[in-house]
Design a protein around this motif. Structure first.
Motif, PDB file in Angstrom:
ATOM      1  N   GLY A  36      16.395 -48.572  -9.140  1.00  0.00           N
ATOM      2  CA  GLY A  36      17.362 -49.168 -10.056  1.00  0.00           C
ATOM      3  C   GLY A  36      18.600 -49.632  -9.331  1.00  0.00           C
ATOM      4  N   TRP A  37      19.096 -48.813  -8.415  1.00  0.00           N
ATOM      5  CA  TRP A  37      20.273 -49.195  -7.637  1.00  0.00           C
ATOM      6  C   TRP A  37      19.968 -50.405  -6.761  1.00  0.00           C
ATOM      7  CZ3 TRP A  37      21.272 -49.418  -2.393  1.00  0.00           C
ATOM      8  CH2 TRP A  37      22.605 -49.628  -2.039  1.00  0.00           C
ATOM      9  N   GLY A  38      18.814 -50.381  -6.092  1.00  0.00           N
ATOM     10  CA  GLY A  38      18.433 -51.494  -5.218  1.00  0.00           C
ATOM     11  C   GLY A  38      18.263 -52.800  -5.981  1.00  0.00           C
ATOM     12  N   GLY A  58      15.418 -44.906 -13.592  1.00  0.00           N
ATOM     13  CA  GLY A  58      15.385 -43.519 -13.124  1.00  0.00           C
ATOM     14  C   GLY A  58      14.895 -42.527 -14.146  1.00  0.00           C
ATOM     15  N   MET A  59      15.275 -42.724 -15.392  1.00  0.00           N
ATOM     16  CA  MET A  59      14.887 -41.784 -16.440  1.00  0.00           C
ATOM     17  C   MET A  59      13.621 -42.290 -17.129  1.00  0.00           C
ATOM     18  SD  MET A  59      17.145 -39.362 -16.435  1.00  0.00           S
ATOM     19  CE  MET A  59      16.881 -38.531 -17.972  1.00  0.00           C
ATOM     20  N   ASN A  60      12.689 -41.396 -17.337  1.00  0.00           N
ATOM     21  CA  ASN A  60      11.493 -41.771 -18.081  1.00  0.00           C
ATOM     22  C   ASN A  60      11.030 -40.592 -18.927  1.00  0.00           C
ATOM     23  OD1 ASN A  60       9.584 -40.160 -16.450  1.00  0.00           O
ATOM     24  ND2 ASN A  60      10.141 -41.611 -14.861  1.00  0.00           N
ATOM     25  N   ASN A  61      10.352 -40.923 -19.992  1.00  0.00           N
ATOM     26  CA  ASN A  61       9.849 -39.901 -20.899  1.00  0.00           C
ATOM     27  C   ASN A  61       8.394 -39.619 -20.536  1.00  0.00           C
ATOM     28  OD1 ASN A  61       9.028 -38.292 -22.966  1.00  0.00           O
ATOM     29  ND2 ASN A  61       9.627 -39.677 -24.602  1.00  0.00           N
ATOM     30  N   ASN A  62       8.158 -38.472 -19.946  1.00  0.00           N
ATOM     31  CA  ASN A  62       6.794 -38.118 -19.578  1.00  0.00           C
ATOM     32  C   ASN A  62       6.223 -37.053 -20.515  1.00  0.00           C
ATOM     33  OD1 ASN A  62       8.302 -36.024 -18.621  1.00  0.00           O
ATOM     34  ND2 ASN A  62       7.844 -36.367 -16.485  1.00  0.00           N
ATOM     35  N   GLY A  63       6.782 -36.983 -21.722  1.00  0.00           N
ATOM     36  CA  GLY A  63       6.286 -36.037 -22.719  1.00  0.00           C
ATOM     37  C   GLY A  63       4.847 -36.308 -23.114  1.00  0.00           C
ATOM     38  N   THR A  64       4.481 -37.589 -23.203  1.00  0.00           N
ATOM     39  CA  THR A  64       3.102 -37.931 -23.556  1.00  0.00           C
ATOM     40  C   THR A  64       2.146 -37.458 -22.470  1.00  0.00           C
ATOM     41  OG1 THR A  64       3.904 -39.868 -24.735  1.00  0.00           O
ATOM     42  CG2 THR A  64       1.575 -39.829 -24.190  1.00  0.00           C
ATOM     43  N   GLY A  65       2.526 -37.639 -21.229  1.00  0.00           N
ATOM     44  CA  GLY A  65       1.701 -37.160 -20.117  1.00  0.00           C
ATOM     45  C   GLY A  65       1.554 -35.654 -20.144  1.00  0.00           C
TER      46      GLY A  65
END
Length: 106
Positions: A36-38, A58-65
């Motif tokens: 994201g910074w790059g 950077g932030m992601n929701n991996n609740g489904t996984g």
């Protein structure tokens, strides 16, 4: 959350496995925030867009996984540890990034 994964990790700890999982999750999470910074640097965005890109990638929701892994691989509780660890690491890295961006502002 998913109580069957933690008791086994506590009852039969494997420090090498946990250290490797921590290193991998920290590296992947750091790479996501750095991407994201790059990208923000590459696109020469303003400060608000830069922050949005950093946290958006950077932030992601991996609740489904986490749910799918718990259902599909219920007989392998150690599979859950990297996903749970990534959730924890992601929030710690996000807090560190926020603190760094806040210091940069002042």
């Amino acid at each position: 959350m998913f109580p069957w994964a933690r008791p086994q990790a506590i009852a039969h700890p494997d420090p090498d496995f946990l250290a490797v999982m921590l290193a991998i999750t920290l590296g992947l999470c750091g790479l996501a925030f750095a991407s994201g910074w790059g990208l923000a640097q590459l696109l020469k965005t303003d400060r608000a867009q830069q922050i949005s890109l950093i946290f958006g990638l950077g932030m992601n929701n991996n609740g489904t996984g986490l749910v799918l892994a718990s259902l599909t691989l219920a007989d392998h509780p150690r599979v859950m540890l990297p996903i749970i660890l990534y959730n924890l690491v992601q929030h710690l890295v996000a807090g560190s990034v926020d603190r760094g961006l806040s210091r940069k502002e002042n």
